[in-house]
Write a protein that holds these residues in place. Structure first.
Motif, PDB file in Angstrom:
ATOM      1  N   CYS A 107       0.797  -1.221   0.000  1.00  0.00           N
ATOM      2  CA  CYS A 107       0.000   0.000   0.000  1.00  0.00           C
ATOM      3  C   CYS A 107       0.831   1.272   0.000  1.00  0.00           C
ATOM      4  O   CYS A 107       0.421   2.290  -0.563  1.00  0.00           O
ATOM      5  CB  CYS A 107      -0.961  -0.001   1.188  1.00  0.00           C
ATOM      6  SG  CYS A 107      -0.145  -0.285   2.779  1.00  0.00           S
ATOM      7  N   SER A 108       2.008   1.249   0.599  1.00  0.00           N
ATOM      8  CA  SER A 108       2.816   2.464   0.732  1.00  0.00           C
ATOM      9  C   SER A 108       3.794   2.667  -0.407  1.00  0.00           C
ATOM     10  O   SER A 108       4.374   3.758  -0.526  1.00  0.00           O
ATOM     11  CB  SER A 108       3.604   2.416   2.047  1.00  0.00           C
ATOM     12  OG  SER A 108       4.549   1.360   2.016  1.00  0.00           O
ATOM     13  N   VAL A 109       4.003   1.651  -1.254  1.00  0.00           N
ATOM     14  CA  VAL A 109       5.091   1.741  -2.248  1.00  0.00           C
ATOM     15  C   VAL A 109       4.594   1.575  -3.683  1.00  0.00           C
ATOM     16  O   VAL A 109       5.389   1.405  -4.601  1.00  0.00           O
ATOM     17  CB  VAL A 109       6.186   0.685  -1.962  1.00  0.00           C
ATOM     18  CG1 VAL A 109       6.872   0.986  -0.640  1.00  0.00           C
ATOM     19  CG2 VAL A 109       5.620  -0.730  -1.977  1.00  0.00           C
ATOM     20  N   VAL A 110       3.275   1.633  -3.908  1.00  0.00           N
ATOM     21  CA  VAL A 110       2.744   1.505  -5.264  1.00  0.00           C
ATOM     22  C   VAL A 110       1.957   2.750  -5.637  1.00  0.00           C
ATOM     23  O   VAL A 110       1.484   3.493  -4.768  1.00  0.00           O
ATOM     24  CB  VAL A 110       1.849   0.257  -5.419  1.00  0.00           C
ATOM     25  CG1 VAL A 110       2.628  -1.009  -5.118  1.00  0.00           C
ATOM     26  CG2 VAL A 110       0.610   0.357  -4.529  1.00  0.00           C
ATOM     27  N   GLU A 111       1.830   2.971  -6.926  1.00  0.00           N
ATOM     28  CA  GLU A 111       1.021   4.077  -7.433  1.00  0.00           C
ATOM     29  C   GLU A 111      -0.473   3.736  -7.307  1.00  0.00           C
ATOM     30  O   GLU A 111      -0.853   2.555  -7.310  1.00  0.00           O
ATOM     31  CB  GLU A 111       1.352   4.338  -8.898  1.00  0.00           C
ATOM     32  CG  GLU A 111       2.779   4.783  -9.157  1.00  0.00           C
ATOM     33  CD  GLU A 111       2.991   6.254  -8.831  1.00  0.00           C
ATOM     34  OE1 GLU A 111       2.020   6.922  -8.416  1.00  0.00           O
ATOM     35  OE2 GLU A 111       4.136   6.730  -9.003  1.00  0.00           O
ATOM     36  N   PRO A 112      -1.339   4.748  -7.218  1.00  0.00           N
ATOM     37  CA  PRO A 112      -2.773   4.473  -7.138  1.00  0.00           C
ATOM     38  C   PRO A 112      -3.308   3.625  -8.292  1.00  0.00           C
ATOM     39  O   PRO A 112      -4.176   2.767  -8.078  1.00  0.00           O
ATOM     40  CB  PRO A 112      -3.390   5.878  -7.127  1.00  0.00           C
ATOM     41  CG  PRO A 112      -2.344   6.732  -6.480  1.00  0.00           C
ATOM     42  CD  PRO A 112      -1.034   6.177  -6.965  1.00  0.00           C
TER      43      PRO A 112
ATOM     44  N   TRP B  47      -1.479 -13.185  -2.894  1.00  0.00           N
ATOM     45  CA  TRP B  47      -1.441 -12.366  -4.101  1.00  0.00           C
ATOM     46  C   TRP B  47      -0.862 -10.981  -3.801  1.00  0.00           C
ATOM     47  O   TRP B  47      -0.076 -10.432  -4.584  1.00  0.00           O
ATOM     48  CB  TRP B  47      -2.833 -12.228  -4.720  1.00  0.00           C
ATOM     49  CG  TRP B  47      -3.002 -10.991  -5.567  1.00  0.00           C
ATOM     50  CD1 TRP B  47      -3.884  -9.983  -5.376  1.00  0.00           C
ATOM     51  CD2 TRP B  47      -2.242 -10.625  -6.741  1.00  0.00           C
ATOM     52  NE1 TRP B  47      -3.733  -8.998  -6.319  1.00  0.00           N
ATOM     53  CE2 TRP B  47      -2.731  -9.360  -7.187  1.00  0.00           C
ATOM     54  CE3 TRP B  47      -1.202 -11.215  -7.437  1.00  0.00           C
ATOM     55  CZ2 TRP B  47      -2.219  -8.701  -8.293  1.00  0.00           C
ATOM     56  CZ3 TRP B  47      -0.675 -10.548  -8.547  1.00  0.00           C
ATOM     57  CH2 TRP B  47      -1.191  -9.317  -8.975  1.00  0.00           C
ATOM     58  N   GLY B  48      -1.219 -10.406  -2.652  1.00  0.00           N
ATOM     59  CA  GLY B  48      -0.692  -9.095  -2.290  1.00  0.00           C
ATOM     60  C   GLY B  48       0.822  -9.092  -2.146  1.00  0.00           C
ATOM     61  O   GLY B  48       1.492  -8.113  -2.508  1.00  0.00           O
ATOM     62  N   VAL B  49       1.378 -10.175  -1.637  1.00  0.00           N
ATOM     63  CA  VAL B  49       2.829 -10.287  -1.516  1.00  0.00           C
ATOM     64  C   VAL B  49       3.478 -10.292  -2.901  1.00  0.00           C
ATOM     65  O   VAL B  49       4.480  -9.600  -3.141  1.00  0.00           O
ATOM     66  CB  VAL B  49       3.192 -11.567  -0.734  1.00  0.00           C
ATOM     67  CG1 VAL B  49       4.705 -11.824  -0.788  1.00  0.00           C
ATOM     68  CG2 VAL B  49       2.729 -11.460   0.717  1.00  0.00           C
ATOM     69  N   ILE B  50       2.918 -11.064  -3.825  1.00  0.00           N
ATOM     70  CA  ILE B  50       3.442 -11.113  -5.197  1.00  0.00           C
ATOM     71  C   ILE B  50       3.234  -9.774  -5.902  1.00  0.00           C
ATOM     72  O   ILE B  50       4.121  -9.268  -6.600  1.00  0.00           O
ATOM     73  CB  ILE B  50       2.775 -12.247  -5.986  1.00  0.00           C
ATOM     74  CG1 ILE B  50       3.101 -13.596  -5.347  1.00  0.00           C
ATOM     75  CG2 ILE B  50       3.202 -12.222  -7.448  1.00  0.00           C
ATOM     76  CD1 ILE B  50       4.576 -13.935  -5.340  1.00  0.00           C
ATOM     77  N   PHE B  51       2.058  -9.190  -5.731  1.00  0.00           N
ATOM     78  CA  PHE B  51       1.740  -7.903  -6.357  1.00  0.00           C
ATOM     79  C   PHE B  51       2.768  -6.837  -6.000  1.00  0.00           C
ATOM     80  O   PHE B  51       3.237  -6.085  -6.862  1.00  0.00           O
ATOM     81  CB  PHE B  51       0.342  -7.458  -5.925  1.00  0.00           C
ATOM     82  CG  PHE B  51       0.077  -5.993  -6.120  1.00  0.00           C
ATOM     83  CD1 PHE B  51      -0.230  -5.485  -7.367  1.00  0.00           C
ATOM     84  CD2 PHE B  51       0.150  -5.114  -5.040  1.00  0.00           C
ATOM     85  CE1 PHE B  51      -0.456  -4.128  -7.548  1.00  0.00           C
ATOM     86  CE2 PHE B  51      -0.075  -3.758  -5.202  1.00  0.00           C
ATOM     87  CZ  PHE B  51      -0.386  -3.261  -6.470  1.00  0.00           C
ATOM     88  N   THR B  52       3.140  -6.774  -4.728  1.00  0.00           N
ATOM     89  CA  THR B  52       4.121  -5.774  -4.287  1.00  0.00           C
ATOM     90  C   THR B  52       5.451  -5.958  -5.001  1.00  0.00           C
ATOM     91  O   THR B  52       6.094  -4.978  -5.403  1.00  0.00           O
ATOM     92  CB  THR B  52       4.321  -5.869  -2.770  1.00  0.00           C
ATOM     93  OG1 THR B  52       3.053  -5.743  -2.118  1.00  0.00           O
ATOM     94  CG2 THR B  52       5.262  -4.782  -2.267  1.00  0.00           C
ATOM     95  N   ALA B  53       5.862  -7.213  -5.165  1.00  0.00           N
ATOM     96  CA  ALA B  53       7.134  -7.492  -5.836  1.00  0.00           C
ATOM     97  C   ALA B  53       7.091  -7.155  -7.315  1.00  0.00           C
ATOM     98  O   ALA B  53       8.141  -6.980  -7.945  1.00  0.00           O
ATOM     99  CB  ALA B  53       7.498  -8.967  -5.657  1.00  0.00           C
ATOM    100  N   LEU B  54       5.895  -7.007  -7.872  1.00  0.00           N
ATOM    101  CA  LEU B  54       5.753  -6.672  -9.286  1.00  0.00           C
ATOM    102  C   LEU B  54       5.616  -5.176  -9.526  1.00  0.00           C
ATOM    103  O   LEU B  54       6.115  -4.648 -10.528  1.00  0.00           O
ATOM    104  CB  LEU B  54       4.537  -7.395  -9.881  1.00  0.00           C
ATOM    105  CG  LEU B  54       4.566  -8.920  -9.875  1.00  0.00           C
ATOM    106  CD1 LEU B  54       3.251  -9.466 -10.427  1.00  0.00           C
ATOM    107  CD2 LEU B  54       5.743  -9.455 -10.677  1.00  0.00           C
ATOM    108  N   PHE B  55       4.956  -4.454  -8.612  1.00  0.00           N
ATOM    109  CA  PHE B  55       4.561  -3.074  -8.886  1.00  0.00           C
ATOM    110  C   PHE B  55       5.164  -2.035  -7.943  1.00  0.00           C
ATOM    111  O   PHE B  55       4.817  -0.856  -8.050  1.00  0.00           O
ATOM    112  CB  PHE B  55       3.036  -2.960  -8.844  1.00  0.00           C
ATOM    113  CG  PHE B  55       2.345  -3.615  -9.998  1.00  0.00           C
ATOM    114  CD1 PHE B  55       2.169  -2.956 -11.204  1.00  0.00           C
ATOM    115  CD2 PHE B  55       1.871  -4.922  -9.890  1.00  0.00           C
ATOM    116  CE1 PHE B  55       1.530  -3.564 -12.279  1.00  0.00           C
ATOM    117  CE2 PHE B  55       1.232  -5.539 -10.960  1.00  0.00           C
ATOM    118  CZ  PHE B  55       1.071  -4.862 -12.158  1.00  0.00           C
ATOM    119  N   ALA B  56       6.039  -2.416  -7.034  1.00  0.00           N
ATOM    120  CA  ALA B  56       6.628  -1.434  -6.120  1.00  0.00           C
ATOM    121  C   ALA B  56       7.419  -0.383  -6.900  1.00  0.00           C
ATOM    122  O   ALA B  56       8.251  -0.704  -7.740  1.00  0.00           O
ATOM    123  CB  ALA B  56       7.536  -2.132  -5.106  1.00  0.00           C
ATOM    124  N   SER B  57       7.154   0.884  -6.602  1.00  0.00           N
ATOM    125  CA  SER B  57       7.795   2.008  -7.283  1.00  0.00           C
ATOM    126  C   SER B  57       9.172   2.299  -6.685  1.00  0.00           C
ATOM    127  O   SER B  57       9.352   2.263  -5.463  1.00  0.00           O
ATOM    128  CB  SER B  57       6.902   3.244  -7.165  1.00  0.00           C
ATOM    129  OG  SER B  57       7.606   4.426  -7.413  1.00  0.00           O
TER     130      SER B  57
END
Length: 497
Positions: free
Chosen positions: A335-340, A382-392
């Motif tokens: 939540c803190s490291v991805v774009e909206p 899924w949230g764990v994987i999502f962060t590894a894909l989309f973290a800015s």
């Protein structure tokens, strides 16, 4: 906040040695130091107040869990499920105070488990105050609340107390130490030893909280088996509906509200400027985190609504609520490291994951009254994987400073090291919960302490275990009454006939 200093030599450089005597310098510097300390005190007070308020919001999620659980079970088990939610908080407070906080954040320690601050000895320290303990306790009991939903309507009361104490006092704290403590072997804050040069970015706990609670619930529900009547006919499942959609919606909105403490509150501080004198600082990151949380949950809710409408032909409010919560569970890690805009993708896929997990659960005859294992376990992974894909890159360096060239999201150009770390996180959480909570539930099952009798389950635990009904009037469950050859009738608790 950097400390400000004042000395006679510094003043002499500014005003000239002939214009600054020792007495005047001392006078000026004393007042300057007093003002500087006031600013530091104010910043600490602001941060502590922010953290306490966030802790109160996270704690309010217990009321959300209680209402959601109560609405999702049959009326004859309402007292039971609400009492378990109360005791998750109460038992969790004692065991997290005695052991859990020390295992999680007892520094200095090894990478596996903490070893200081048992019963809050030597607290407060320069690292954290009592407010930090309260915030982390609210997280611990949230994990226990997730598990209680999976094993609802058929679990003995003693089993609730045993698993809740074990989960909040040992199982969950060890996982939070791994990924959140500065000494943890996979923590993104452990700059002396970063797994794959990045550590695991699980900001508010898609893995640490939601996967732990969901997988624990998976083992509990699997070992004790489905509720009577859930899969009564071979090859056919029977939907056992909760008794109050109103309570489900109320609980969902309370959880939504509490999530604004869960995710933004995980910064633990707000008065932290990234560039001094700028309008942009950690307070902006807090706001962005609230926005990504909102967008992920809302997208998941709408996706679930329309997909289930196509499949079932109905606009189902319960499905929408579960979809919303699945989106929140998924976005919690990043939540803190991805774009909206990435949060929208997170919510969309979270809805698909939840629906898919529910289909698999039905096929293998797995019964979870609140879909907690699927929602928190599946969407959390899924949230764990999502962060590894989309973290800015920008946000990763702001939220996790102290190391240059830190890896970020694979699809954002940051390489695969963060993804590798997050895959390991999923594997070790599944393994740890499996070797701790799995045997616990199995032993309780063998000792006949896990599941209630068939007679008590059919009659309902409110009457057989808690001395009465949650409501003035109670009804026999229609499906179960028909199976037992009983006529549907209203029961008045005052009627002794």
């Amino acid at each position: 906040m950097a400390s400000l200093t004042c000395s006679a030599d510094q003043l002499a450089q500014l005003f000239g040695s002939n214009t600054t005597n020792a007495a005047a310098a001392t006078y000026i510097c004393d007042h300057f130091t007093a003002v500087s300390q006031k600013f530091s005190d104010a910043a600490s007070a602001i941060d502590s107040t922010y953290l306490l308020f966030s802790a109160y919001l996270v704690f309010s999620m217990q009321l959300g869990f209680a209402m959601l659980c109560a609405g999702s079970v049959r009326a004859k088990n309402t007292l039971n499920i609400m009492l378990t939610n109360v005791l998750d908080a109460a038992a969790g407070a004692i065991f997290y105070y005695l052991f859990g906080f020390a295992f999680a954040f007892g520094s200095p320690s090894n990478g596996f488990i903490g070893s200081h601050f048992f019963a809050l000895k030597s607290i407060p320290t320069s690292s954290f105050d009592y407010s930090f303990f309260l915030f982390q306790w609210a997280f611990a009991i949230a994990a226990a609340g997730i598990t209680s939903g999976s094993i609802a309507e058929r679990t003995q009361f003693a089993a609730y107390l045993i698993y809740s104490a074990f989960l909040t006092g040992f199982v969950y704290p060890v996982v939070s130490h791994w990924f959140w403590s500065g000494d943890g072997w996979a923590s993104a804050s452990n700059t002396n030893h970063l797994l794959f040069g990045s550590g695991v970015i699980d900001f508010a706990g898609s893995g640490v909280v939601h996967m732990v609670g969901g997988i624990a619930g998976l083992y509990g529900a699997f070992i004790e088996g489905p509720r009577i009547g859930r899969f009564a006919n071979p090859g056919q499942s029977v939907t056992i509906k909760g008794h109050s959609a109103s309570l489900v919606v109320l609980g969902t909105f309370l959880l939504w509200f509490g999530w604004y403490g869960f995710n933004p509150g995980s910064f633990t501080k707000i008065a932290n400027p990234y560039t001094s004198g700028s309008y942009y600082g950690q307070w902006s990151a807090v706001g962005r985190t609230a926005v990504t949380t909102t967008l992920a949950g809302s997208t998941a809710a709408l996706t679930t609504l329309f997909l289930n409408r196509v499949v079932s032909g109905h606009w189902n409010v319960t499905d929408v609520c579960n979809g919303l919560l699945g989106g929140f569970a998924a976005i919690t890690a990043g939540c803190s490291v991805v774009e909206p805009w990435a949060a929208v993708i997170c919510g969309l896929v979270a809805a698909l994951v939840l629906i898919g997990c529910n289909k698999v659960a039905e096929r293998v005859k797995f019964d979870d009254p609140l879909e907690a294992a699927q929602l928190h376990g599946g969407c959390g992974a899924w949230g764990v994987i999502f962060t590894a894909l989309f973290a800015s890159e920008k946000y990763v360096n702001e939220v996790y400073p102290g190391k240059s060239d830190r890896p970020y999201g694979l699809l954002m150009g940051g390489g695969g090291r963060l993804l590798a770390a997050h895959v390991i996180q999923i594997v070790v959480i599944v393994g740890w919960v499996s070797v701790t909570m799995g045997p616990l539930f199995f032993v309780l099952h063998k000792l006949k302490l896990l599941r209630i009798s068939a007679e008590d389950e059919i009659a309902g635990m409110d009457m057989t275990r808690h001395g009465g009904f949650a409501y003035v009037y109670q009804y026999h469950d229609e499906d179960e009454s028909n199976k037992l050859g009983m006529q549907m009738r209203k029961i008045d608790p005052e009627d002794k006939s």
